[in-house]
Motif scaffolding. Sequence first.
Motif, mmCIF file in Angstrom:
data_model
loop_
_atom_site.group_PDB
_atom_site.id
_atom_site.type_symbol
_atom_site.label_atom_id
_atom_site.label_comp_id
_atom_site.label_asym_id
_atom_site.label_seq_id
_atom_site.Cartn_x
_atom_site.Cartn_y
_atom_site.Cartn_z
ATOM 1 N N UNK A 198 0.809 -1.220 0.000
ATOM 2 C CA UNK A 198 0.000 0.000 0.000
ATOM 3 C C UNK A 198 0.839 1.265 0.000
ATOM 4 N N UNK A 199 2.167 1.133 -0.057
ATOM 5 C CA UNK A 199 3.040 2.302 -0.137
ATOM 6 C C UNK A 199 3.569 2.782 1.191
ATOM 7 N N UNK A 200 3.345 2.040 2.304
ATOM 8 C CA UNK A 200 3.846 2.454 3.613
ATOM 9 C C UNK A 200 5.218 1.844 3.872
ATOM 10 N N UNK A 201 5.906 2.390 4.882
ATOM 11 C CA UNK A 201 7.245 1.921 5.240
ATOM 12 C C UNK A 201 7.162 1.174 6.578
ATOM 13 N N UNK A 202 7.486 -0.147 6.628
ATOM 14 C CA UNK A 202 7.470 -0.872 7.903
ATOM 15 C C UNK A 202 8.752 -0.640 8.692
ATOM 16 N N UNK A 203 8.609 -0.610 10.018
ATOM 17 C CA UNK A 203 9.753 -0.467 10.928
ATOM 18 C C UNK A 203 9.587 -1.490 12.047
ATOM 19 N N UNK A 204 10.680 -2.116 12.484
ATOM 20 C CA UNK A 204 10.628 -3.131 13.529
ATOM 21 C C UNK A 204 10.148 -2.530 14.851
ATOM 22 N N UNK A 205 9.462 -3.366 15.650
ATOM 23 C CA UNK A 205 8.908 -2.886 16.913
ATOM 24 C C UNK A 205 10.003 -2.420 17.868
ATOM 25 N N UNK A 206 11.137 -3.121 17.894
ATOM 26 C CA UNK A 206 12.203 -2.757 18.831
ATOM 27 C C UNK A 206 12.791 -1.394 18.499
ATOM 28 N N UNK A 207 12.680 -0.935 17.239
ATOM 29 C CA UNK A 207 13.178 0.397 16.905
ATOM 30 C C UNK A 207 12.390 1.452 17.687
ATOM 31 N N UNK A 208 11.053 1.303 17.763
ATOM 32 C CA UNK A 208 10.245 2.242 18.538
ATOM 33 C C UNK A 208 10.503 2.111 20.028
ATOM 34 N N UNK A 209 10.660 0.854 20.508
ATOM 35 C CA UNK A 209 10.925 0.664 21.943
ATOM 36 C C UNK A 209 12.211 1.377 22.336
ATOM 37 N N UNK A 210 13.262 1.205 21.543
ATOM 38 C CA UNK A 210 14.551 1.856 21.870
ATOM 39 C C UNK A 210 14.457 3.376 21.704
ATOM 40 N N UNK A 211 13.663 3.822 20.721
ATOM 41 C CA UNK A 211 13.489 5.263 20.546
ATOM 42 C C UNK A 211 12.787 5.869 21.746
ATOM 43 N N UNK A 212 11.750 5.180 22.271
ATOM 44 C CA UNK A 212 11.050 5.695 23.449
ATOM 45 C C UNK A 212 11.921 5.621 24.692
ATOM 46 N N UNK A 213 12.767 4.594 24.808
ATOM 47 C CA UNK A 213 13.675 4.514 25.957
ATOM 48 C C UNK A 213 14.711 5.625 25.941
ATOM 49 N N UNK A 214 15.076 6.048 24.728
ATOM 50 C CA UNK A 214 16.063 7.109 24.613
ATOM 51 C C UNK A 214 15.488 8.462 25.026
ATOM 52 N N UNK A 215 14.127 8.600 24.870
ATOM 53 C CA UNK A 215 13.474 9.845 25.275
ATOM 54 C C UNK A 215 13.544 10.916 24.223
#
Length: 440
Positions: free
Chosen positions: A423-440
């Motif tokens: 559908x034209x979207x870009x997938x990103x792994x779940x751990x990428x968001x988890x680490x991004x949120x941990x970084x603040x």
Amino acid sequence: MTEPSAPGSVPALPEQVRARLVALADETLGTLAPGEVPAPLRPFLRFTPARRLRHAAPALAAALELDEGFRERVADRVRDALPGVADALAAGSVPPAAEPADLAAAAYLLRTPGWEEVVGGVAREGREQQAGAELAEARAAAERLHAQLAVLRTQQRTDIDRVRTELHAAKAEVAELRHRLHGAREESRTAAGRSRRAVEEAEQRAADAEARAARAETEARRLRDRLAAVEGERDGARRQVREGRTAADARLRLLLDVVADAATGLRRELALPASDVRPADSVEALAPGQALQGVGPRALASDDPAVLDELLSLPRVHLVVDGYNVTKSGYGGLALQAQRERLVTGLGGLVARTGAEVTCCFDGAAVDAPVVVAKPRGVRVLFSLPGETADELIRRLVANEPAGRPVVVVSSDKEVAAGVVRSGARPVAAMALVRRLERG
């Protein structure tokens, strides 16, 4: 006319004769007028025939023995019912075809000459028949006991043979167990020797590992020094690149201003109204306050949060998050409510820092109780409809976006990733968001 009997001369009546007499007396009692009924039997006149026969039997027998008038009335009934038996007894003979109970009852009531011998003969015959039946029963019981004794003897011999066989088998098993015990002791001594050698080898490997660790620590210090030097070189190179890009950045900024002004003029020309409505708002789903259900984590590659930072820097980017896929990957040990609160709170901070549009999807297909979810500003929280999974909700969200808009889907589900890519979207792994949120 019957002859009265002397007290104590009436022979003992068999039970069947007594029952026949009571039945005849009861039948006669039902035909008498109240004034003709003996006084002891008058209380039973109100009873039904069946009940009177049950409860008045002793009184009826006593009235036959003591009340001669009542006995005569019953005897008259016998003369009418059994005339042949009555005539034969009056003539001093015994009819051979008569029933023993009827014969004895008629003799007792009519009191013909020799009636005591008739009653006594019937009684003796009854006793003899009873004795014969008891003797036959005793013989049958003896035969059954002999048969049971034979069976028990056969069973005893079988049990003895079985016990002997089991004893031989037990002796053989004991011998086998002794042999195995001896082998187990030998194996135990051998295993103890191997264990000592293994301990010695483990101690030697531990000493070698300590030596390798010391060498690795020295090499790590050397690499850290080299890394510091490389980072210094990289910072210098970045400064040079920034200085060289000043003119190119100015031209690019001018071009972007032109595009922005053109877009503003086009919006004014098309007279598009200002609206906060987004395509994701039109996708049918369950709002917070309904139910949700967790889904298990699945695998996907690429979990570097830097990739997510670059995608979130795109203009008007829409970040769609597979809620339980992220929470199960990052902090699955918490309760579901705690997982949701931690993820949604972190997404609120991410919206505040990046300004991106964020939609968090949870699976609510099998939930029948309301779920309260605090929604930070800028975070849209959706639950899948009954009969629908969060994966299907995410696909509908992506398909509803206009072509060309940057859409990023955070999920480690390979099927979800493959579907949104089409559908034209870009997938990103779940751990990428988890680490991004941990970084603040």
